[in-house]
Design an enzyme around this catalytic site. Structure first.
Site, PDB file in Angstrom:
ATOM      1  CB  CYS A   1     -17.732  -1.287 -59.382  1.00 49.05           C
ATOM      2  SG  CYS A   1     -17.195  -3.330 -58.801  1.00 49.05           S
TER       3      CYS A   1
ATOM      4  CG  HIS B   1     -13.634  -3.625 -54.258  1.00 42.79           C
ATOM      5  ND1 HIS B   1     -14.395  -4.050 -54.622  1.00 42.79           N
ATOM      6  CD2 HIS B   1     -12.732  -4.140 -53.653  1.00 42.79           C
ATOM      7  CE1 HIS B   1     -14.227  -5.472 -53.878  1.00 42.79           C
ATOM      8  NE2 HIS B   1     -12.509  -5.881 -52.969  1.00 42.79           N
TER       9      HIS B   1
END
EC number: 3.4.22.-
Length: 497
Positions: free
Chosen positions: A222, A180
């Protein structure tokens, strides 16, 4: 007698033709194998074409650092990505002593794993876990250890195998990260996060020490473009590609209920779109012929879901663009089994169903809920976990908006908080301020979590607007007064900065 003479004449004539034609420059005639099969498939009497050995192949050592920055079975895909990368590099000839692996290592033997001791990265894939070294696992998967490993600083490493990138000026380094992320940060299973400017400073230091000839970095996360946007130098002999630009999500794939789907017993995604794109590309091509640029183009097309960007992202590139002309084997090695594979050919334009990285955890929890026995305590517990996670997400979102209203007024807040700088500009002017604002928020309002990483741009904009530490404390205290962070209190989770 006449028949014998005729046969002798015909035989000599055929031999003459064969001898003559062998010297004619007729494309594809006798000079080629006339192999009717697919490239890479040889007849039993055939030998593989010799591969030209470049001078570069005889010089320097190939190093690799592979990082899975998450933990938990819902994040299965990140460790699967990294294990797959390890197997690919080993087949390419990189030595185990020159590959350093960071992963929490809580997936293979997890009670939720339907194939105990096995990890796969593709619905029909083989086990990629076997043989992967446990260099830095559990509590030792930290940003601090990653920096020490990259710098070759054994004295700064805490725990783990102690392996570091002890590279020389003529060596090449391949760094791959999967997890992430958020604007300016990459996740780690043990906080704090990796912050962009800290990471870039490590790369600069490695270059200044003459620690490598060239480096290639692939990042799956991301907003991963924000790690390099506006701060990645072009003169440190590093080329970078990221799964997404500075403003968008990256995507999980091979997820339950989607196509392509994992085996039915799996409740979690097996891979990430950008990651499987580059690895499956490497496995299907001759890396002595394919260039870094060709792989970038193929991965960019596949990660965009073939230029539709419908549940896809913009693969970005940063740093020294001249490295794109290099052959991939210089960084990923060369598997002799691929000698007759093509240098590059695009995959079929078959879009893949994907899930937003930040929603993959909820997708996993929902799969567990659906498969639990109706009326069971387990089903009730999972439902409560889903409700708690959604409640904390809602709390983070509403708190950030309220803090913005208190700092800038309701009319101006949204525009300031959501502001995006011009391409090529760094996320924030003062990275120390960014860390400070994150700590103030988490002290008052609870941990950001993987989901809350998306608010890092808001903190950056608060810094860029010149808000003081004291003003931020007052706003956070007012916005989160009386809130019980519970399991998400930083004393349990740790601070993200």
């Amino acid at each position: 007698m006449e028949t014998h003479k005729s046969l002798l004449f015909f035989t000599n004539y055929v031999l003459f033709l064969v001898f003559t034609l062998s010297f004619l420059p007729i494309p594809g005639l006798l000079a080629s194998r006339l192999n009717p099969f697919e490239p890479g498939i040889l007849m039993p009497t055939e030998e593989a074409e010799p591969v030209q050995v470049d001078d570069d192949d005889q010089l320097g050592t190939r190093w690799a650092v592979l990082v899975a920055g998450s933990m938990g079975f819902g994040n299965y895909r990140h460790q699967a990505d990294v294990c797959h990368a390890y197997q690919l590099l080993r087949k390419g000839g990189l030595k185990e002593e020159n590959i350093i692996v960071f992963m929490y290592d809580d997936i293979a033997k997890n009670e939720l794993n339907p194939r105990p001791g096995v990890i796969i990265n593709h619905p029909q894939g083989e086990d990629v876990y076997a043989g992967v070294p446990k260099d830095y696992t559990g509590e030792h998967v930290t940003a601090k250890n990653l920096y020490a490993v990259l710098l070759g600083d054994k004295s700064a490493v805490q725990g783990g195998s102690g392996k570091v990138v002890d590279s020389k000026p003529n060596d090449r380094i391949f760094l791959y990260y999967s997890d992430h992320g958020g604007p300016g940060v990459l996740g780690m299973p043990n906080l704090p996060y990796l912050y962009a400017m800290d990471f870039i400073e490590v790369l600069k230091k490695k270059h200044a020490a003459g620690g490598y000839k060239k480096m290639v970095i692939y990042v799956e996360a991301c907003e991963s473009g924000s790690i390099f946007e506006g701060i990645m130098p072009k003169d440190v002999d590093i080329y970078v590609t990221t799964a997404s630009n500075a403003q968008e999500s990256s995507w999980g794939t091979y997820c339950p209920g989607m196509e392509p789907s994992p085996p039915p017993e799996f409740t979690t995604c097996l891979g990430d779109l950008y990651s499987v794109a580059w690895m499956e590309d490497s496995e299907s091509h001759n890396l002595k012929k394919e260039t870094v640029k060709q792989q970038y183009s193929s991965v960019k097309a596949r990660t965009s879901n073939y230029n539709t960007y419908a549940a896809g992202s913009h693969v970005m590139q940063y740093g020294n663009q001249s490295i794109k002309a290099d052959k991939l084997y210089l960084f990923q090695g060369f598997d002799p089994a691929s000698v007759n594979f093509p240098p590059n050919n695009a995959h079929l334009n078959a879009p893949m169903e994907v899930v937003n990285q930040r929603d993959a955890e909820l997708h996993f929890m929902w799969q567990l809920y659906k498969r639990s026995e109706n009326g069971s305590e387990k089903k009730k517990e999972i439902l409560q976990q889903i409700k708690d996670a959604i409640k904390h997400r809602s709390h983070l979102d509403s708190s950030m908006q309220l803090i913005g209203d208190l700092l800038f007024g309701p009319k101006k807040a949204s525009a300031i908080l959501k502001s995006v700088r011009e391409p090529g500009s760094p996320l924030v002017d003062d990275w120390g301020c960014l860390k400070s604002m994150v700590r103030v928020f988490e002290t008052c309002c609870g941990s950001l979590t993987q989901y809350g990483m998306k608010h890092m741009r808001t903190f950056a904009n608060i810094c860029n607007a010149g808000v003081s530490h004291t003003s931020m404390e007052e706003a956070c205290n007012a916005a989160c007064s009386g809130h019980d962070a519970g399991q998400w209190h930083p004393t349990n989770q740790g601070y993200s900065a």
